[in-house]
Design a protein around this motif. Structure first.
Motif, PDB file in Angstrom:
ATOM      1  N   CYS A  18     -24.102  10.062  13.034  1.00  0.00           N
ATOM      2  CA  CYS A  18     -24.286   8.991  12.064  1.00  0.00           C
ATOM      3  C   CYS A  18     -25.623   8.281  12.165  1.00  0.00           C
ATOM      4  CB  CYS A  18     -23.167   7.952  12.199  1.00  0.00           C
ATOM      5  SG  CYS A  18     -22.089   8.185  13.585  1.00  0.00           S
ATOM      6  N   GLY A  19     -26.267   8.365  13.307  1.00  0.00           N
ATOM      7  CA  GLY A  19     -27.378   7.427  13.474  1.00  0.00           C
ATOM      8  C   GLY A  19     -28.748   8.012  13.735  1.00  0.00           C
ATOM      9  N   ALA A  20     -28.912   9.334  13.642  1.00  0.00           N
ATOM     10  CA  ALA A  20     -30.173   9.911  14.095  1.00  0.00           C
ATOM     11  C   ALA A  20     -31.358   9.551  13.201  1.00  0.00           C
ATOM     12  CB  ALA A  20     -30.048  11.423  14.195  1.00  0.00           C
TER      13      ALA A  20
ATOM     14  N   ALA B  91     -20.613  12.402  25.713  1.00  0.00           N
ATOM     15  CA  ALA B  91     -19.704  12.585  24.581  1.00  0.00           C
ATOM     16  C   ALA B  91     -20.058  11.613  23.454  1.00  0.00           C
ATOM     17  CB  ALA B  91     -18.270  12.376  25.016  1.00  0.00           C
ATOM     18  N   THR B  92     -20.447  10.408  23.846  1.00  0.00           N
ATOM     19  CA  THR B  92     -20.783   9.399  22.847  1.00  0.00           C
ATOM     20  C   THR B  92     -21.962   9.793  22.000  1.00  0.00           C
ATOM     21  OG1 THR B  92     -20.208   7.799  24.482  1.00  0.00           O
ATOM     22  CG2 THR B  92     -21.238   6.971  22.506  1.00  0.00           C
ATOM     23  N   PHE B  93     -22.995  10.328  22.648  1.00  0.00           N
ATOM     24  CA  PHE B  93     -24.172  10.589  21.821  1.00  0.00           C
ATOM     25  C   PHE B  93     -23.931  11.753  20.880  1.00  0.00           C
ATOM     26  CE2 PHE B  93     -25.995  13.068  25.511  1.00  0.00           C
ATOM     27  CZ  PHE B  93     -26.300  14.227  24.845  1.00  0.00           C
ATOM     28  N   LEU B  94     -22.982  12.637  21.268  1.00  0.00           N
ATOM     29  CA  LEU B  94     -22.610  13.685  20.325  1.00  0.00           C
ATOM     30  C   LEU B  94     -21.990  13.045  19.092  1.00  0.00           C
ATOM     31  CD1 LEU B  94     -21.186  16.519  22.560  1.00  0.00           C
ATOM     32  CD2 LEU B  94     -23.312  16.450  21.276  1.00  0.00           C
TER      33      LEU B  94
ATOM     34  N   ALA C 203     -16.280   3.836  21.196  1.00  0.00           N
ATOM     35  CA  ALA C 203     -16.004   3.510  19.801  1.00  0.00           C
ATOM     36  C   ALA C 203     -17.005   2.482  19.285  1.00  0.00           C
ATOM     37  CB  ALA C 203     -14.584   2.979  19.661  1.00  0.00           C
ATOM     38  N   LEU C 204     -17.234   1.435  20.067  1.00  0.00           N
ATOM     39  CA  LEU C 204     -18.165   0.394  19.626  1.00  0.00           C
ATOM     40  C   LEU C 204     -19.572   0.942  19.450  1.00  0.00           C
ATOM     41  CD1 LEU C 204     -17.261  -2.872  21.554  1.00  0.00           C
ATOM     42  CD2 LEU C 204     -17.250  -2.473  19.097  1.00  0.00           C
ATOM     43  N   LEU C 205     -20.015   1.756  20.412  1.00  0.00           N
ATOM     44  CA  LEU C 205     -21.370   2.306  20.320  1.00  0.00           C
ATOM     45  C   LEU C 205     -21.513   3.149  19.057  1.00  0.00           C
ATOM     46  CD1 LEU C 205     -24.172   2.616  21.513  1.00  0.00           C
ATOM     47  CD2 LEU C 205     -23.340   4.520  22.871  1.00  0.00           C
ATOM     48  N   SER C 206     -20.475   3.948  18.757  1.00  0.00           N
ATOM     49  CA  SER C 206     -20.536   4.785  17.553  1.00  0.00           C
ATOM     50  C   SER C 206     -20.620   3.915  16.300  1.00  0.00           C
ATOM     51  CB  SER C 206     -19.297   5.676  17.453  1.00  0.00           C
ATOM     52  OG  SER C 206     -19.053   6.299  18.673  1.00  0.00           O
ATOM     53  N   ILE C 207     -19.825   2.849  16.287  1.00  0.00           N
ATOM     54  CA  ILE C 207     -19.817   1.957  15.117  1.00  0.00           C
ATOM     55  C   ILE C 207     -21.178   1.276  14.958  1.00  0.00           C
ATOM     56  CG2 ILE C 207     -18.856  -0.190  14.197  1.00  0.00           C
ATOM     57  CD1 ILE C 207     -16.969   2.024  13.817  1.00  0.00           C
TER      58      ILE C 207
END
Lengths: 273, 356
Positions: free
Chosen positions: B20-22, B12-15, A122-126
């Motif tokens: 949002c961040g590419a 899963a995280t990088f998916l 969650a933190l990394l995504s944020i």
């Protein structure tokens, strides 16, 4: 009596052996780490002779020592922040007498039950969405999320057990606000705060899951480094580092333990002067 | 192709994060960047300290070197778009994925000197034709290790890992794609296949193999071999295997006659790198034969740089099959590629195998 006695005896022996087994299970690996740090061999699993060369190797390994420094920095920052936040939360929520108190408390302790890996993702995504550069800052924030509930738990417990009349007594004697905190509350909480800080430090220092997600440029921690070295195989150099850390921890325990022991022996006089 | 407990979660995280961040190439980076600093993100132990120090001394550029434990961890960081790294060191299949996700920059070959120092097999690899995005740095193989203390017959094939005779004494790598290399090749397919039926056949082979195995292991298999707790294991070449081969004359590392596979970790420039000039300088520095030789001398890895061989002082490593697999043995070894959408078949099969 004569029938009961042997049975108690057997139970005693079983529990004594059980205790020995548990203690062996806990300490044998630590002893093994220390012994194998003096291994002359290139591999950790075969003993070929006594040597202190891995300590010399460790002293010259700037990469590894840099990660140790990073870990200490992050742990000090995270532990300090967690302790301060925990104290402020305890003071604030203790005064709050509304139904939101429960909500705030639940919110504060939620990270204890949410798997750390979920928090990390969650933190990394944020951070990604907000374009926050990964580095020391995000790493400390991540560790704060992990350590805050523990620090808060300890401080909450200690703060809750303070006699509320102490504050009133202080006010009676003309001591209010900051002075009351400095002269009355803080000295009474000192041990709890120290415990909260040390526990947070330890949790942060050994953390690997949260670090994986939130570290960045120039902030590879020691556990991350050791974990990524597994692929190539560990050398006794890691044992040497482990031995020094065990020694350091032992010294802290002795210092803290001796002080507490003295307090116990002198009648537990913990009141402020 | 390497193990990581966290790999799945990180993937899963990088998916999530790429959504949002590419596009964050213009975002501010963490820590100080630009000017005279270069931020490198590499496998632990693969770019030796001596190389970094040498580069810093010669150019005056300060290098921060962070390390990762899996390609997936590295990809997750890059996909936030604000990782702050200039140079990264992905493995071959990861190069393909990073190109696909536009997380690395195409290389300007006019700014690179020394590509012709590379060994023939790395100059035009299947995963990055023409080396448009990456420069191979080190390489290794996925093969078989065994010990004479227990195995009394010549070992030439993956079949030993499926042999009832060694029940409870053989290990496979705890890694999906690595396990499938053996299973695909032993059932007559190529390791690079994406064909559903062939993958299903390999899955059946892995299911049938399971009762024979002592377990899946990708951390201390060299130790298990050397201490006699294992007869044969699937293995990656590299430091821990090389040490076991060197310190125990009973332990051997071979590539199976079915082919095995070959991997390489190379240098690439991250999208949005702040210090592109320093990144090219770093790549050029690492392409020098005498610098590349340090990958073997100080890092115990095989260098992709052919001309480095004459500069290598540790000649034992050149003869150690767990570092430099002999040329003839890697003739049939494929680069393991990104399976693309077929990864689904591998994942479903692997779940079945691990759950059985």
């Amino acid at each position: 009596m004569t029938r009961g006695k042997p049975r108690v005896h057997v139970m005693d022996r079983i529990s004594a052996w059980l205790a020995r087994g548990v203690i062996a299970f806990l300490y044998v690996p630590i002893v093994a780490v220390v012994v194998l740090s003096f291994n002359a061999s290139d591999v950790t699993y075969r003993w070929t002779g006594f040597s202190t060369k891995w300590y010399a190797e460790l002293a010259g390994d700037t990469d590894l020592l840099a990660t140790l420094l990073t870990s200490v920095e992050v742990a000090v920052l995270a532990a300090t922040l967690a302790t301060v936040c925990g104290l402020l939360a305890a003071m604030g929520l203790n005064r709050l007498r509304s139904r939101f108190r429960g909500v705030f408390m639940a919110g504060l302790f939620l990270p204890l039950v949410v798997p750390e890996i979920v928090l990390g993702v969650a933190l990394l995504s944020i951070f990604g969405a907000l374009h926050v550069g990964l580095g020391m800052g995000t790493l400390v924030l991540g560790h704060l999320v992990v350590t805050l509930p523990y620090a808060a738990l300890i401080v909450f417990g200690a703060y809750g057990s303070l006699d509320p009349s102490l504050g009133e007594a202080a006010a009676d004697l003309g001591c209010r606000g900051w002075t009351a905190f400095r002269k009355v509350t803080f000295p009474l909480l000192r041990q709890a705060l120290a415990a909260a800080w040390l526990l947070s430090f330890t949790i942060s220092f050994g953390n690997i899951v949260m670090s994986t997600f939130t570290n960045g440029v120039g902030s590879t921690t020691l556990p991350l480094r050791v974990y990524s070295l597994l692929k190539g195989g560990l050398t006794p150099e890691i044992n040497a580092l482990g031995t020094l850390l065990v020694l350091f921890t032992f010294l802290i325990i002795v210092c803290v333990g001796v002080r507490q022991m003295r307090q116990v022996l002198t009648g537990g006089n913990r009141s402020p002067q | 192709m390497r193990r990581s407990i966290l790999a799945t979660a990180v993937a899963a995280t990088f998916l999530l994060a790429t959504g949002c961040g590419a596009s964050g190439s213009d975002s501010s980076s963490g820590g100080s960047s630009g000017g005279g600093t270069l931020h490198v993100y590499a496998w632990a132990g693969e770019i030796p300290d001596s190389v970094v120090k040498g580069f810093e001394q010669e150019t005056g550029i300060k290098v921060t070197l962070d390390t990762f434990d899996s390609n997936e961890t590295m990809t997750a960081k890059l996909s936030t778009g604000a990782s702050g790294y200039d140079v990264v060191e992905p493995s071959q299949y990861s190069v393909q994925q990073l190109i696909g996700q536009q997380l690395i920059e195409p290389l300007d070959h006019s700014r690179i000197q020394g590509l012709d120092n590379l060994a023939e097999k790395f100059r035009n690899p299947s995963y990055d034709p023409g080396l448009k995005y990456s420069v191979p740095w080190i390489w290794g193989t996925t093969g078989l290790a065994y010990t004479d203390a227990c195995v009394k017959e010549p070992v030439t094939s993956w079949k030993i890992l499926f042999d009832q005779k060694y029940k409870g004494k053989v290990y496979m790598l705890d890694n999906m794609l690595a396990s499938y290399i053996a299973a695909l090749q032993v059932t007559g397919s190529r390791a690079t296949t994406t064909d559903e039926a062939q993958i299903a056949r390999a899955t059946d082979a892995l299911l049938a193999q399971k009762p024979v195995l002592a377990g899946y292991n990708s951390t201390n298999y060299a130790q298990l071999l050397s201490t006699g707790q294992a007869c044969a294991t699937q293995a990656w070449s590299g430091t821990s295997m090389a040490k076991a081969v060197q310190s125990d004359s009973n332990v051997h590392y071979v590539l199976p006659e079915e082919g095995g596979s070959i991997w390489t970790d190379g240098l690439a420039i991250a999208k949005g790198a702040k210090n592109v000039d320093a990144a090219y300088a770093f790549i050029n520095y690492l392409l020098r034969p005498e610098v590349a030789a340090k990958a073997t001398d100080d890092g115990a890895s095989a260098s992709a740089n052919e001309k480095a061989r004459e500069h290598i002082k540790n000649t034992d490593a050149l003869k150690n099959a767990a570092v430099y697999a002999p040329d003839e043995s890697i003739a049939k070894a494929d680069f393991l590629l990104d399976p693309g959408p077929a990864i689904r078949h591998f994942q479903q099969g692997w779940t079945k195998v691990r759950a059985s």
